[in-house]
Design an enzyme around this catalytic site. Structure first.
Site, PDB file in Angstrom:
ATOM      1  N   ILE A  10       3.027   4.677  -0.195  1.00  0.00           N
ATOM      2  CA  ILE A  10       2.026   4.341  -1.195  1.00  0.00           C
ATOM      3  C   ILE A  10       2.620   4.457  -2.593  1.00  0.00           C
ATOM      4  CG2 ILE A  10       0.128   5.112   0.275  1.00  0.00           C
ATOM      5  CD1 ILE A  10      -0.043   7.643  -1.407  1.00  0.00           C
ATOM      6  N   CYS A  11       1.980   3.810  -3.545  1.00  0.00           N
ATOM      7  CA  CYS A  11       2.388   3.883  -4.948  1.00  0.00           C
ATOM      8  C   CYS A  11       2.373   5.343  -5.401  1.00  0.00           C
ATOM      9  CB  CYS A  11       1.418   3.043  -5.783  1.00  0.00           C
ATOM     10  SG  CYS A  11       1.623   3.182  -7.567  1.00  0.00           S
ATOM     11  N   PRO A  12       3.380   5.813  -6.152  1.00  0.00           N
ATOM     12  CA  PRO A  12       4.518   5.065  -6.726  1.00  0.00           C
ATOM     13  C   PRO A  12       5.817   5.256  -5.946  1.00  0.00           C
ATOM     14  CG  PRO A  12       4.353   7.163  -7.825  1.00  0.00           C
ATOM     15  CD  PRO A  12       3.292   7.177  -6.733  1.00  0.00           C
TER      16      PRO A  12
END
Length: 214
Positions: A10-12
């Site tokens: 998932i981001c980041p």
């Protein structure tokens, strides 16, 4: 060629992994980044181009994307120089500034255990990602203030404790509102940093050159 597998991240994290790979390059070359969503493609591409490299992307299949980053001689020199600058910057942060009365650069003020409005579950995910992203900054904040619901992030059971410990080990001061800990009945569960009061919070915010509120 270096391959960065960021499938399922998932981001980041895709950007963080790619940035780390760029920093480990000794000279010109290519990095292949594998991700599973278009947002990650855009974020990785943007970061690569901001570093002076070129980037091309293609879709390999359903939820399968490939970003090919090409680092030339000029970009490699810039990236290497940036890494050296970070070390110098961290050293300068530890040194007092002559004539400075407060010596507070950046303060992060966290007033909730979730980020933004809308889905509560998504808000918790975003806040966890936000605090992790702080650990990856070249220019770390001087202090992080936690108050109201944000106080829960510095107590036992918080999913952000490891990231906060990483920040504290690098010189970031972690401060949590004592009144807030008392209100939620979790003062005895404080797991990192120190307890502060509202006067110190106001004084810290007033003396900061910049304040970040997630």
């Amino acid at each position: 060629m270096i391959t960065v597998n960021a499938m399922g991240d998932i981001c980041p994290i895709p950007v963080v992994k790619t940035k780390k790979a760029l920093g480990e390059m000794e000279g010109p070359g290519q990095i292949e980044v594998l991700v599973d969503n278009e947002t990650a493609v855009k974020n990785v591409t943007k970061m690569a181009k901001s570093s002076g490299a070129s980037a091309e992307s293609e879709q390999l299949g359903e939820k399968q994307y490939r970003v090919l980053i090409t680092v030339g001689e000029v970009a490699a020199a810039q990236i290497k120089s940036s890494g050296s600058g970070k070390a110098q910057q961290m050293q300068s942060q530890a040194e007092p500034v002559p004539g400075c009365r407060t010596c507070i650069g950046t303060v992060v003020a966290v007033g909730s255990d979730r980020m933004g409005e809308g889905s509560e579950e998504l808000g918790h995910i975003l806040m966890k990602s936000f605090i992790f992203a702080l650990t990856q900054l070249d220019d770390l904040p001087d202090k992080i203030l936690f108050y109201n619901g944000g106080a829960k992030l510095t107590t036992e059971g918080s999913e952000s404790l490891e990231d906060l410990k990483t920040l504290e080990e690098q010189g970031v001061e972690i401060m949590t509102c004592g009144t807030c800990l008392d209100y939620y009945g979790i003062k005895d569960k404080l797991a990192i940093g120190s307890v502060t009061n509202m006067y110190s919070i106001v004084e810290t915010l007033q003396g900061a050159m910049s304040v970040i509120r997630p």
